[in-house]
Design a protein around this motif. Structure first.
Motif, PDB file in Angstrom:
ATOM      1  N   PRO A  40     -30.973  37.491  58.632  1.00 23.15           N
ATOM      2  CA  PRO A  40     -32.269  37.565  59.320  1.00 23.15           C
ATOM      3  C   PRO A  40     -33.435  37.044  58.491  1.00 23.15           C
ATOM      4  CG  PRO A  40     -31.013  39.540  59.743  1.00 23.15           C
ATOM      5  CD  PRO A  40     -30.233  38.762  58.724  1.00 23.15           C
ATOM      6  N   GLU A  41     -33.368  37.205  57.154  1.00 21.68           N
ATOM      7  CA  GLU A  41     -34.480  36.710  56.340  1.00 21.68           C
ATOM      8  C   GLU A  41     -34.567  35.188  56.413  1.00 21.68           C
ATOM      9  OE1 GLU A  41     -31.167  37.349  53.196  1.00 21.68           O
ATOM     10  OE2 GLU A  41     -31.758  38.101  55.167  1.00 21.68           O
ATOM     11  N   GLU A  42     -33.423  34.523  56.551  1.00 22.35           N
ATOM     12  CA  GLU A  42     -33.440  33.056  56.705  1.00 22.35           C
ATOM     13  C   GLU A  42     -33.973  32.686  58.084  1.00 22.35           C
ATOM     14  OE1 GLU A  42     -31.017  30.383  55.143  1.00 22.35           O
ATOM     15  OE2 GLU A  42     -30.707  31.478  53.284  1.00 22.35           O
ATOM     16  N   PHE A  43     -33.570  33.465  59.091  1.00 24.50           N
ATOM     17  CA  PHE A  43     -34.035  33.153  60.440  1.00 24.50           C
ATOM     18  C   PHE A  43     -35.547  33.283  60.552  1.00 24.50           C
ATOM     19  CE2 PHE A  43     -35.206  34.604  64.730  1.00 24.50           C
ATOM     20  CZ  PHE A  43     -34.961  33.415  65.398  1.00 24.50           C
ATOM     21  N   LEU A  44     -36.146  34.287  59.905  1.00 26.27           N
ATOM     22  CA  LEU A  44     -37.592  34.437  59.984  1.00 26.27           C
ATOM     23  C   LEU A  44     -38.322  33.250  59.375  1.00 26.27           C
ATOM     24  CD1 LEU A  44     -38.344  38.210  59.350  1.00 26.27           C
ATOM     25  CD2 LEU A  44     -38.560  36.910  61.472  1.00 26.27           C
ATOM     26  N   ILE A  45     -37.738  32.621  58.371  1.00 29.35           N
ATOM     27  CA  ILE A  45     -38.324  31.397  57.820  1.00 29.35           C
ATOM     28  C   ILE A  45     -38.303  30.305  58.877  1.00 29.35           C
ATOM     29  CG2 ILE A  45     -38.103  29.617  56.054  1.00 29.35           C
ATOM     30  CD1 ILE A  45     -36.699  31.762  54.319  1.00 29.35           C
ATOM     31  N   ARG A  46     -37.164  30.191  59.544  1.00 32.37           N
ATOM     32  CA  ARG A  46     -37.048  29.189  60.605  1.00 32.37           C
ATOM     33  C   ARG A  46     -38.017  29.498  61.741  1.00 32.37           C
ATOM     34  NH1 ARG A  46     -31.416  27.483  63.737  1.00 32.37           N
ATOM     35  NH2 ARG A  46     -32.358  25.900  65.086  1.00 32.37           N
ATOM     36  N   ARG A  47     -38.129  30.772  62.115  1.00 32.00           N
ATOM     37  CA  ARG A  47     -39.032  31.133  63.205  1.00 32.00           C
ATOM     38  C   ARG A  47     -40.471  30.810  62.850  1.00 32.00           C
ATOM     39  NH1 ARG A  47     -39.633  37.169  65.871  1.00 32.00           N
ATOM     40  NH2 ARG A  47     -41.582  37.209  64.694  1.00 32.00           N
ATOM     41  N   ALA A  48     -40.846  31.063  61.596  1.00 30.84           N
ATOM     42  CA  ALA A  48     -42.206  30.735  61.161  1.00 30.84           C
ATOM     43  C   ALA A  48     -42.472  29.239  61.288  1.00 30.84           C
ATOM     44  CB  ALA A  48     -42.421  31.199  59.726  1.00 30.84           C
ATOM     45  N   ALA A  49     -41.503  28.421  60.901  1.00 29.86           N
ATOM     46  CA  ALA A  49     -41.659  26.973  61.008  1.00 29.86           C
ATOM     47  C   ALA A  49     -41.770  26.536  62.460  1.00 29.86           C
ATOM     48  CB  ALA A  49     -40.478  26.280  60.333  1.00 29.86           C
ATOM     49  N   ALA A  50     -40.911  27.102  63.320  1.00 29.30           N
ATOM     50  CA  ALA A  50     -40.921  26.734  64.738  1.00 29.30           C
ATOM     51  C   ALA A  50     -42.225  27.133  65.407  1.00 29.30           C
ATOM     52  CB  ALA A  50     -39.737  27.380  65.443  1.00 29.30           C
ATOM     53  N   TYR A  51     -42.721  28.345  65.100  1.00 25.21           N
ATOM     54  CA  TYR A  51     -43.957  28.805  65.709  1.00 25.21           C
ATOM     55  C   TYR A  51     -45.140  27.962  65.240  1.00 25.21           C
ATOM     56  CZ  TYR A  51     -41.733  33.109  67.499  1.00 25.21           C
ATOM     57  OH  TYR A  51     -40.954  34.019  68.174  1.00 25.21           O
ATOM     58  N   ARG A  52     -45.141  27.612  63.978  1.00 23.81           N
ATOM     59  CA  ARG A  52     -46.227  26.769  63.447  1.00 23.81           C
ATOM     60  C   ARG A  52     -46.250  25.419  64.158  1.00 23.81           C
ATOM     61  NH1 ARG A  52     -48.516  26.308  58.303  1.00 23.81           N
ATOM     62  NH2 ARG A  52     -49.768  24.412  58.138  1.00 23.81           N
ATOM     63  N   ALA A  53     -45.101  24.779  64.278  1.00 24.80           N
ATOM     64  CA  ALA A  53     -45.041  23.474  64.932  1.00 24.80           C
ATOM     65  C   ALA A  53     -45.388  23.574  66.412  1.00 24.80           C
ATOM     66  CB  ALA A  53     -43.652  22.853  64.753  1.00 24.80           C
ATOM     67  N   TYR A  54     -45.007  24.679  67.048  1.00 25.88           N
ATOM     68  CA  TYR A  54     -45.339  24.871  68.464  1.00 25.88           C
ATOM     69  C   TYR A  54     -46.848  24.902  68.653  1.00 25.88           C
ATOM     70  CZ  TYR A  54     -45.226  26.905  73.171  1.00 25.88           C
ATOM     71  OH  TYR A  54     -45.402  27.132  74.515  1.00 25.88           O
ATOM     72  N   TRP A  55     -47.533  25.733  67.847  1.00 30.27           N
ATOM     73  CA  TRP A  55     -48.989  25.797  67.987  1.00 30.27           C
ATOM     74  C   TRP A  55     -49.625  24.445  67.697  1.00 30.27           C
ATOM     75  CZ3 TRP A  55     -53.228  24.965  64.858  1.00 30.27           C
ATOM     76  CH2 TRP A  55     -54.456  25.349  65.408  1.00 30.27           C
ATOM     77  N   GLU A  56     -49.169  23.782  66.657  1.00 26.33           N
ATOM     78  CA  GLU A  56     -49.761  22.495  66.307  1.00 26.33           C
ATOM     79  C   GLU A  56     -49.688  21.511  67.472  1.00 26.33           C
ATOM     80  OE1 GLU A  56     -48.823  22.325  61.487  1.00 26.33           O
ATOM     81  OE2 GLU A  56     -47.568  21.204  62.888  1.00 26.33           O
ATOM     82  N   ASN A  57     -48.618  21.547  68.236  1.00 30.07           N
ATOM     83  CA  ASN A  57     -48.351  20.502  69.213  1.00 30.07           C
ATOM     84  C   ASN A  57     -48.653  20.888  70.654  1.00 30.07           C
ATOM     85  OD1 ASN A  57     -46.990  18.005  67.865  1.00 30.07           O
ATOM     86  ND2 ASN A  57     -46.154  19.801  66.802  1.00 30.07           N
ATOM     87  N   GLN A  58     -49.287  22.044  70.858  1.00 28.09           N
ATOM     88  CA  GLN A  58     -49.639  22.461  72.213  1.00 28.09           C
ATOM     89  C   GLN A  58     -51.145  22.691  72.326  1.00 28.09           C
ATOM     90  OE1 GLN A  58     -47.578  22.093  74.409  1.00 28.09           O
ATOM     91  NE2 GLN A  58     -45.524  22.690  73.768  1.00 28.09           N
ATOM     92  N   PRO A  59     -51.709  22.539  73.519  1.00 30.11           N
ATOM     93  CA  PRO A  59     -53.148  22.783  73.713  1.00 30.11           C
ATOM     94  C   PRO A  59     -53.442  24.272  73.804  1.00 30.11           C
ATOM     95  CG  PRO A  59     -52.155  22.101  75.782  1.00 30.11           C
ATOM     96  CD  PRO A  59     -51.070  22.010  74.744  1.00 30.11           C
ATOM     97  N   LEU A  60     -53.335  24.943  72.660  1.00 26.35           N
ATOM     98  CA  LEU A  60     -53.533  26.386  72.568  1.00 26.35           C
ATOM     99  C   LEU A  60     -54.790  26.702  71.762  1.00 26.35           C
ATOM    100  CD1 LEU A  60     -49.825  27.382  71.897  1.00 26.35           C
ATOM    101  CD2 LEU A  60     -51.184  28.105  73.881  1.00 26.35           C
ATOM    102  N   ARG A  61     -55.368  27.860  72.036  1.00 26.03           N
ATOM    103  CA  ARG A  61     -56.603  28.256  71.386  1.00 26.03           C
ATOM    104  C   ARG A  61     -56.340  28.870  70.012  1.00 26.03           C
ATOM    105  NH1 ARG A  61     -60.931  28.102  74.898  1.00 26.03           N
ATOM    106  NH2 ARG A  61     -60.341  27.688  77.068  1.00 26.03           N
ATOM    107  N   THR A  62     -57.427  29.043  69.267  1.00 28.02           N
ATOM    108  CA  THR A  62     -57.344  29.587  67.909  1.00 28.02           C
ATOM    109  C   THR A  62     -56.667  30.960  67.848  1.00 28.02           C
ATOM    110  OG1 THR A  62     -59.316  28.336  67.277  1.00 28.02           O
ATOM    111  CG2 THR A  62     -58.688  30.178  65.871  1.00 28.02           C
ATOM    112  N   PRO A  63     -56.914  31.890  68.800  1.00 25.58           N
ATOM    113  CA  PRO A  63     -56.222  33.185  68.708  1.00 25.58           C
ATOM    114  C   PRO A  63     -54.703  33.083  68.770  1.00 25.58           C
ATOM    115  CG  PRO A  63     -58.098  33.360  70.179  1.00 25.58           C
ATOM    116  CD  PRO A  63     -57.933  31.899  69.869  1.00 25.58           C
ATOM    117  N   GLN A  64     -54.180  31.975  69.271  1.00 26.18           N
ATOM    118  CA  GLN A  64     -52.730  31.798  69.333  1.00 26.18           C
ATOM    119  C   GLN A  64     -52.155  31.196  68.043  1.00 26.18           C
ATOM    120  OE1 GLN A  64     -54.489  31.604  72.569  1.00 26.18           O
ATOM    121  NE2 GLN A  64     -53.516  33.618  72.427  1.00 26.18           N
TER     122      GLN A  64
END
Length: 546
Positions: free
Chosen positions: A287-311
Motif C-alpha cells: 500500500p505504501e507504494e500504491f499511495l505514491i502512485r495515487r499521488a502522482a495520478a491525482y497530481r497529473a489529473y488536476w494539472e490536466n483538467q479544468p478544475l479550480r484551486t480547491p481541487q
C-alpha cells in the motif's frame, strides 16, 4: 523509467521517507511523505524553478493540446490550456522555467467585445499547465476565450457560465460521457458531441487508461504514424501520467469537444489504476507504494483538467466531490466513489452477495462525503437533484436464479451505503432524484426502486448510464447477457452496448435522456444516431420511452 526528471525526483523523496520509517504504520507514514514531497518544488517555495522563459523563443506551436473550460458558476468558469510544443517529450519541449501567458474572454468569437483579460504564469512545477478562474462574469452567458504566449495564439474555445441561483430557467441540456480508452479506438463520438447545443458536459470517469499503448495506437492501427515507446508501458510515475494525458489530449475529436463546451469532470479508477479502492491497489503492491502512485495520478489529473484551486491535490489526497447549482432548476452533487471506499467484498468481481458485502459499516463514499451529500439535499431548493458519479447505482442482477451474482465494484457491493443515501433522499424530501453514471461501457436506463428486492416497490428516482466513448472497441447493440439482464432486472428499461454518449435535458416538466451511438470506432468517420429516448416526469419518478 530510464530518465531523470522532476517527477522521478519527487517520487524518490517519498520512497526515501517511507523507507526510513519502515513498514510500521506504512499507510499513514507514506501518505504524509507523499503530501510533503509533492508539496516541495512548488511555485513560491525555495525549491521552485527559477526564472522566466522568454516566450518569444518558442519556435513551435505550444498549444498542441488545445484549450478547455470547466466547473461553471454564475460569475466564473475555469479556463485551461497547457504549453507543450513537443507534447510527447518530458517537459513538453520547454525548460524548467515559468512562461507568461495572456488570456482573453470575449462576447464574440472574433474578440471585438472583450469581457475579461489578464496574464498568468504557466509554471514548470505544474508541467506548464494553466488554470485561470476569471470572476465577475455575467450569469448564463456564452463566452469565447483564447490564450497567447510569445508569437503564438491558441485556438478559440467556447464556454458558458451557470445561471444565477435564483434564476427560474426553463431548460438545461448536458452531455454525459465516460470511458475513453485510446487503444480501443477513435474518439469519434466527441466529434459529434462538439456540434451539440449544450450547457456543459459531465465526464463521469475513466478519462484515460493506465494500460500500455503500442506504436500503432492499439485498435486505431495507425499506418501513417508511429507512437513513441514511452506510451508502451503502464502508467506508474508522475511523468508516465503526464505523458499519457498528452497522448489523449492530442486527439482532435476530444480537443473539439473541450473547445466547444465546459466540462464538469470526476474520475473513476483508470485515471489511477483499475478497480483500486481507497488506499488498496488492485494487485499485491504494498500500500505504501500504491499511495505514491495515487499521488502522482491525482497530481497529473488536476494539472490536466479544468478544475479550480480547491481541487488541487495534497499529496495522495484530493477533494474532488463538489456541488454546482444551476438556478432553481437543478443542483448537481458530483461524487467521488473511489478515494474513500471500503475495499471490494469477496475479492471484487461478480459474486453472490453475503454478509461481507452487506456489512452495514461498508461505505462507497466515505462518511464525510455521505454527510455532505445528505446535508446538501436538505438545503436544496432545486426541482431536480442530480448526482453525477461513476459506478452503477441501481441493482443489477446477473440472472433471475436465486443464486444471482452482483458486481462488487458497483453500489451493489455496498448496499448499506446505497440504503443510507436513499433514506437520506427520502428524509430530505427529494422528489426528483437523477443519478448519472459511466463505467460499464453500455447504455442503461434504470428506475431506482426504494427496495430492489420488491419489483413493485416505490420508484424514487431514475438512473441514466452512458456508454463509453471508445472503451470496449465497437461494441454490439445487444450484448450476450442482454436477455438475462432484462429478465432479471425489471427496473432496467433500456440496454445497448454500442459506443456513444447521452444528452440530458432538464425542464420544468421532465428529465429526458437521448441515447446516441456510433456504428464503429475502430476506424474514423462514423455517423451518430439517436437509438432511444427515455424521460421521467417531475414529481412522478419512473421512466417511459419517448
Amino acid at each position: 523509467m530510464t530518465h531523470s526528471s522532476h517527477g522521478d525526483h519527487v517520487e524518490q523523496e517519498i520512497r526515501a521517507a517511507a523507507a526510513q520509517l519502515g513498514r510500521r504504520r506504512f499507510v499513514t507514514v507514506t501518505g504524509a511523505a507523499a503530501a510533503l514531497a509533492f508539496a516541495t518544488n512548488m511555485p513560491g517555495t525555495a525549491q521552485a524553478a527559477s526564472g522566466t522563459y522568454d516566450a518569444r523563443r518558442i519556435t513551435d506551436n505550444p498549444f498542441t493540446l488545445g484549450v478547455a473550460s470547466g466547473d461553471p458558476r454564475p460569475d466564473s468558469v475555469v479556463l485551461w490550456t497547457r504549453l507543450a510544443p513537443r507534447p510527447f517529450e518530458i517537459g513538453g519541449g520547454l525548460p524548467r522555467k515559468k512562461v507568461q501567458v495572456r488570456w482573453e474572454m470575449a462576447h464574440d468569437e472574433r474578440f471585438r467585445r472583450i469581457a475579461r483579460r489578464g496574464t498568468t504564469s504557466a509554471f514548470a512545477e505544474f508541467n506548464h499547465t494553466v488554470h485561470v478562474e476569471p470572476s465577475g462574469l455575467d450569469a448564463d452567458r456564452t463566452y469565447y476565450f483564447r490564450f497567447r504566449t510569445g508569437d503564438w495564439i491558441s485556438e478559440v474555445g467556447r464556454t458558458r457560465t451557470a445561471p444565477s441561483s435564483r434564476a427560474r430557467i426553463s431548460e438545461l441540456r448536458f452531455g454525459l460521457v465516460s470511458c475513453q480508452a485510446y487503444h480501443d479506438g477513435y474518439f469519434t463520438p466527441y466529434k459529434h458531441l462538439a456540434d451539440e447545443d449544450l450547457d456543459a458536459v459531465f465526464h463521469l470517469g475513466d478519462y484515460l487508461y493506465e494500460y500500455a499503448v503500442n506504436s500503432v495506437g492499439g485498435a486505431r492501427n495507425y499506418t501513417d504514424r508511429r507512437l513513441p515507446a514511452v506510451f508502451n508501458r503502464e502508467t506508474i510515475t508522475l511523468e508516465d501520467y503526464r505523458l499519457r494525458y498528452a497522448l489523449y489530449k492530442g486527439d482532435p475529436d476530444l480537443q473539439a469537444a473541450h473547445a466547444a463546451h465546459p466540462f464538469i469532470v470526476t474520475w473513476d479508477d483508470h485515471e489511477t489504476e483499475n478497480n483500486y479502492a481507497g488506499e488498496q491497489p488492485e494487485n499485491d503492491v504494498p500500500p505504501e507504494e500504491f499511495l505514491i502512485r495515487r499521488a502522482a495520478a491525482y497530481r497529473a489529473y488536476w494539472e490536466n483538467q479544468p478544475l479550480r484551486t480547491p481541487q488541487r491535490p495534497n499529496g495522495a489526497d484530493m477533494r474532488l466531490y463538489r456541488r454546482l447549482p444551476y438556478g432553481q432548476l437543478a443542483q448537481f452533487d458530483i461524487l467521488d466513489t473511489r478515494q474513500y471506499r471500503s475495499d471490494q467484498a469477496y475479492g471484487d468481481g461478480w459474486q453472490v452477495p453475503g454478509p461481507e458485502s452487506t456489512d452495514p459499516s461498508r461505505t462507497l463514499t466515505g462518511a464525510t462525503q455521505e454527510r455532505w451529500l445528505l446535508d446538501g439535499w436538505r438545503r436544496s431548493r432545486a426541482l431536480w437533484n442530480v448526482v453525477p458519479q461513476q459506478v452503477t447505482f441501481a441493482e443489477r442482477r446477473s440472472t433471475s436464479n436465486p443464486d444471482y451474482k452482483l458486481s462488487m465494484d458497483s453500489w451493489d457491493g455496498y448496499p448499506a451505503s446505497r440504503e443510507r443515501v436513499l433514506a437520506g433522499a427520502e428524509a430530505a424530501g427529494v422528489d426528483n432524484l437523477v443519478v448519472l453514471t459511466g463505467d460499464v461501457h453500455v447504455h442503461y436506463a434504470f428506475d431506482i426502486k426504494r427496495d430492489f428486492a420488491k419489483p413493485d416497490s416505490r420508484t424514487v428516482g431514475v438512473e441514466f448510464v452512458t456508454t463509453s466513448i471508445a472503451s470496449g472497441k465497437d461494441g454490439t447493440e445487444k450484448p450476450d447477457n442482454w436477455d438475462r439482464y432484462m429478465k432479471a432486472n425489471p427496473h432496467l428499461k433500456f440496454y445497448n452496448g454500442k459506443r456513444g454518449y447521452v444528452t440530458l435535458t432538464l425542464d420544468r416538466e421532465q428529465a429526458r435522456a437521448d441515447y446516441k451511438t456510433v456504428p464503429f470506432i475502430t476506424k474514423p468517420g462514423a455517423p451518430i444516431e439517436t437509438v432511444a429516448s427515455y424521460a421521467s416526469e417531475a414529481g412522478n419518478p419512473g421512466l417511459h420511452q419517448v
